[in-house]
Design a protein around this motif. Structure first.
Motif, short mmCIF file in Angstrom:
data_model
loop_
_atom_site.label_atom_id
_atom_site.label_comp_id
_atom_site.label_asym_id
_atom_site.label_seq_id
_atom_site.Cartn_x
_atom_site.Cartn_y
_atom_site.Cartn_z
N THR A 1 0.85 -1.19 0.00
CA THR A 1 0.00 0.00 0.00
C THR A 1 0.89 1.24 0.00
O THR A 1 1.87 1.30 0.75
N GLY A 2 0.56 2.20 -0.85
CA GLY A 2 1.32 3.44 -0.89
C GLY A 2 0.50 4.56 -1.49
O GLY A 2 -0.51 4.33 -2.16
N TRP A 3 0.93 5.79 -1.24
CA TRP A 3 0.23 6.94 -1.82
C TRP A 3 1.16 7.72 -2.74
O TRP A 3 2.39 7.68 -2.60
N VAL A 4 0.54 8.40 -3.71
CA VAL A 4 1.25 9.29 -4.62
C VAL A 4 0.48 10.60 -4.68
O VAL A 4 -0.74 10.60 -4.88
N TYR B 1 -13.80 8.39 -3.72
CA TYR B 1 -14.33 7.35 -4.60
C TYR B 1 -13.26 6.27 -4.77
O TYR B 1 -12.08 6.56 -4.93
N VAL B 2 -13.68 5.02 -4.71
CA VAL B 2 -12.74 3.91 -4.77
C VAL B 2 -12.92 3.14 -6.07
O VAL B 2 -14.04 2.73 -6.42
N HIS B 3 -11.83 2.98 -6.80
CA HIS B 3 -11.79 2.06 -7.93
C HIS B 3 -11.20 0.75 -7.44
O HIS B 3 -10.31 0.73 -6.59
N SER B 4 -11.66 -0.35 -7.99
CA SER B 4 -11.03 -1.63 -7.67
C SER B 4 -11.12 -2.55 -8.88
O SER B 4 -12.11 -2.51 -9.62
N LEU B 5 -10.11 -3.33 -9.06
CA LEU B 5 -10.08 -4.31 -10.14
C LEU B 5 -9.50 -5.60 -9.59
O LEU B 5 -8.40 -5.61 -9.03
N THR B 6 -10.25 -6.68 -9.74
CA THR B 6 -9.83 -7.98 -9.22
C THR B 6 -9.81 -9.00 -10.35
O THR B 6 -10.73 -9.05 -11.17
N THR C 1 -2.99 3.61 -3.35
CA THR C 1 -3.14 2.36 -4.10
C THR C 1 -2.73 1.18 -3.23
O THR C 1 -1.68 1.21 -2.58
N ARG C 2 -3.59 0.16 -3.23
CA ARG C 2 -3.26 -1.08 -2.52
C ARG C 2 -3.29 -2.23 -3.52
O ARG C 2 -4.25 -2.38 -4.27
N SER C 3 -2.23 -3.01 -3.54
CA SER C 3 -2.11 -4.14 -4.45
C SER C 3 -1.94 -5.43 -3.66
O SER C 3 -1.17 -5.47 -2.69
N ILE C 4 -2.67 -6.47 -4.07
CA ILE C 4 -2.60 -7.76 -3.37
C ILE C 4 -2.45 -8.87 -4.41
O ILE C 4 -3.18 -8.91 -5.41
N GLN C 5 -1.52 -9.78 -4.17
CA GLN C 5 -1.37 -11.00 -4.97
C GLN C 5 -1.46 -12.20 -4.03
O GLN C 5 -0.74 -12.26 -3.03
N ASP C 6 -2.34 -13.14 -4.36
CA ASP C 6 -2.46 -14.38 -3.60
C ASP C 6 -2.31 -15.56 -4.56
O ASP C 6 -2.96 -15.59 -5.61
N PHE C 7 -1.48 -16.53 -4.18
CA PHE C 7 -1.20 -17.68 -5.04
C PHE C 7 -1.40 -18.98 -4.26
O PHE C 7 -1.03 -19.07 -3.09
N LYS D 1 -3.08 -27.75 -10.30
CA LYS D 1 -3.93 -26.56 -10.35
C LYS D 1 -3.16 -25.37 -9.77
O LYS D 1 -2.55 -25.47 -8.70
N ILE D 2 -3.19 -24.26 -10.49
CA ILE D 2 -2.63 -22.99 -10.02
C ILE D 2 -3.77 -22.00 -9.88
O ILE D 2 -4.57 -21.82 -10.81
N ILE D 3 -3.86 -21.38 -8.72
CA ILE D 3 -4.83 -20.30 -8.49
C ILE D 3 -4.03 -19.02 -8.29
O ILE D 3 -3.15 -18.95 -7.43
N PHE D 4 -4.34 -18.02 -9.10
CA PHE D 4 -3.53 -16.80 -9.20
C PHE D 4 -4.50 -15.62 -9.10
O PHE D 4 -5.17 -15.27 -10.06
N ASN D 5 -4.63 -15.05 -7.90
CA ASN D 5 -5.55 -13.94 -7.68
C ASN D 5 -4.77 -12.65 -7.45
O ASN D 5 -3.81 -12.63 -6.68
N ASP D 6 -5.18 -11.59 -8.12
CA ASP D 6 -4.57 -10.30 -7.83
C ASP D 6 -5.64 -9.22 -7.88
O ASP D 6 -6.62 -9.31 -8.63
N SER D 7 -5.47 -8.21 -7.05
CA SER D 7 -6.43 -7.11 -6.98
C SER D 7 -5.71 -5.80 -6.74
O SER D 7 -4.64 -5.76 -6.12
N VAL D 8 -6.29 -4.73 -7.29
CA VAL D 8 -5.77 -3.39 -7.10
C VAL D 8 -6.92 -2.50 -6.64
O VAL D 8 -7.99 -2.48 -7.27
#
Length: 603
Positions: free
Chosen positions: A415-418, A468-473, A427-433, A453-460
């Protein structure tokens, strides 16, 4: 094989070793290539990868031929270069979609070859050639390269590396045309330039600058880095403008030689106990770890791309394996780390592959969004967590037979700000594998079953000054199943059986973004009769269901082939549940994936 070492040709003619797995089939590759005698009046075969058509506006494209070249003996030589200039001859100078087209033909006898296309050092396509027939083949790859828009607005050098070998036996020369098609928008309001002006967040527009994170020319090879083993970390120094407010690293990955079939590689303890020297080991788990100035910022758990000559080449004629003609890329959000690299100094990205054997080809592109109202932005990394890789390995073997279960998981979050002229954006970024690989060896090591099986989840998640919050998963699942067996038939004859199921499943969702889902599933079966280490006969068949639902745009395809012949091909493009259910029925009827791969049912 998509690998380039001349030594490999020597290995192809050695006797088969006594442990069965995909590497035994690998030794027969040269025998599976088309023989040099052409068939009279047989037209070239069209090879293709099943994928959705690119969404383009209903406007006439402005097209430009960039390169025309014949790739003969090109292994170990410099890439082929061409000058790229923006399409000043086009009536419109704004474009909503830009498409790269690779079209190639080949005739004779040849292996599959990995190749890359770079523009100004930025890789824009990683692909594999098809294996030719005596009467020739033709194939086309189309890729949406609109995300490289800023790169395409200025003069660049195009570089293509396709390491091919030509001799008296391997005669196939790849004749290649590369074109770019520029599609003007249907309405001026949809133009790229106006999108840039109206959307401040940088999450609905393409990057202003793209930096190559690849090797520098001159080279007698591709611009990719070559990761040779698990201790090899390849580094690239870079410096970014001080007014960046978003950064995304796009990673290209492919695997070759001893790690081409990494998902079937054997446990080192098993190899040592059975004295199987020369057999690829280090187990079946691999991951690409990406670091910034020595700190892990993300990872890639790659999709199991099978090249056109991979496992059993008879399976991929003319329908090639998922991702073989357009290898997937993987995005890692770097925005939370901008506060560390906005200082005007040089920094380093690093690439390492866990458990790697030679060789992995890796490079990346750093996409940067710049604040046009300011010469300097500032930022800070608030929180970063990269937990160590969690690994569980349970093995039980006696002699050449046994079972092996490998499970791993990893999580990376930051997590970081600009702060820019658009305000303070967090912005917060998460990767789960998650990874699971079950392997069974039987029949004195001559039978191998891999169920992975590979499970590859990422979200921003992006918080704007307006709150206002944008999110993409993105939720990705890469199921893979392989069965190979070697059955003695007597008189120096044996039967090799190969079954392969693989899938690329992805669901994208989020606030402020359109939702989409993709289920791309393949099932292939093949057998070969081998006598005195020569292939006497063989049969390969492939079935595939591709279903994409983008809300407003949908595409469905249900197709089957057997030994170059298309048995059926059903295509649909309507976004309705009836089309989906019809394809669901076709999948469950033709391929009982559920019996072999947990979680791959078409629902």
């Amino acid at each position: 094989m998509a690998s380039l070492l001349p030594l490999f040709f020597l290995l192809l003619h050695q006797p088969l070793f006594s442990t069965a797995n995909v590497h035994k089939l690998n030794l027969l590759r040269s025998e599976l290539l088309s023989q040099p005698t052409p068939l009279n009046d047989t037209p070239p075969t069209v090879f293709f990868e099943v994928t959705k058509p690119i969404e383009v506006p209903k406007t006439k494209p402005c097209s430009q031929l960039i390169l025309q070249h014949d790739f003969a003996y090109t292994y170990g030589q410099a890439p082929v270069f061409a000058n790229y200039t923006p399409p000043s001859h086009c009536p419109s100078q704004t474009f909503s979609t830009i498409v790269l087209e690779w079209k190639a033909t080949c005739r004779g006898r040849q292996f599959d070859r990995i190749f890359g296309v770079w523009l100004g050092g930025v890789e824009i396509l990683r692909s594999c050639t098809a294996e030719p027939r005596p009467n020739g083949i033709v194939w086309t790859v189309e890729k949406d390269i609109t995300r490289y828009y800023s790169l395409l607005k200025s003069n660049q050098t195009l570089a293509v590396y396709l390491g091919n070998l030509i001799d008296k036996t391997y005669t196939g020369i790849y004749h290649v045309n590369i074109s770019i098609h520029f599609y003007p928008p249907e309405e001026k309001l949809n133009s790229f330039e106006q999108k840039l002006d109206n959307l401040a967040s940088g999450y609905h527009s393409w990057a202003d600058l793209i930096l190559p994170i690849s090797r520098n020319l001159p080279l007698n090879d591709g611009l990719w880095f070559e990761v040779q083993n698990s201790t090899d970390t390849e580094l690239k120094e870079f410096k970014i403008p001080q007014n960046a407010y978003r950064a995304v690293l796009e990673v290209y990955v492919s695997f070759h030689e001893n790690d081409e079939f990494w998902y079937s590689n054997l446990d080192n303890e098993y190899i040592a106990a059975n004295n199987l020297s020369g057999t690829p080991g280090n187990g079946p788990f691999r991951e690409v770890v990406v670091s910034l100035d020595g700190e892990v910022v993300g990872a890639v758990w790659p999709f199991t791309v099978i090249f056109t000559g991979g496992i059993n080449p008879l399976l991929w004629r003319p329908i090639t394996a998922i991702g073989s003609f357009d290898l997937p890329t993987y995005d890692i959000e770097i925005t939370p780390f901008l506060g560390k690299i906005l200082d005007g100094e040089s920094h380093k990205f690093g690439f390492n592959v866990t458990n790697a054997l030679n060789v992995w080809y890796i490079d990346a592109n750093l996409h940067l969004w710049l604040d046009k109202q300011s010469s300097k932005t500032e930022g800070k990394l608030l929180k970063h967590s990269s937990l160590p890789l969690v690994v569980s390995l349970v093995s039980d073997f006696k002699g050449l037979n046994g079972t092996f279960l490998t499970r791993t998981s990893r999580s990376v979050s930051s997590t970081g700000w600009v702060k820019s002229s658009y305000g303070n954006i967090t912005t917060r970024s998460i990767q789960d594998f998650y990874y699971s690989n079950s392997m069974v060896l039987g029949n004195d090591g001559n039978m191998q079953v891999v169920n992975q099986k590979i499970i590859f989840n990422d979200s921003v998640h992006i918080k704007l000054p307006s709150s206002y919050v944008h999110s993409l998963t993105s939720h990705k699942t890469f199921p893979f199943y392989m069965y190979t067996d070697y059955l003695e038939q007597g008189n120096g004859t044996y039967l090799l059986i190969t079954n392969v199921d693989l899938g690329f499943i992805e669901k994208k969702s989020g606030l402020g973004f359109s939702n989409s889902s993709l289920r791309n599933l393949q099932s292939a079966e093949g057998n070969m009769v081998v006598k005195n280490n020569l292939v006497a006969s063989g049969l390969g068949s492939t079935q595939q269901v591709y279903a994409y639902d983008g809300g407003k745009f949908c595409y469905f395809r249900n197709i089957s082939s057997s030994n170059y012949t298309i048995l059926y091909d059903k295509v649909g493009s309507k976004c309705n549940k009836k089309s989906l259910s019809n394809l669901d029925f076709g999948l469950s009827r033709v391929w009982p994936f559920g019996a072999r791969i947990s979680g791959l049912q078409f629902t």
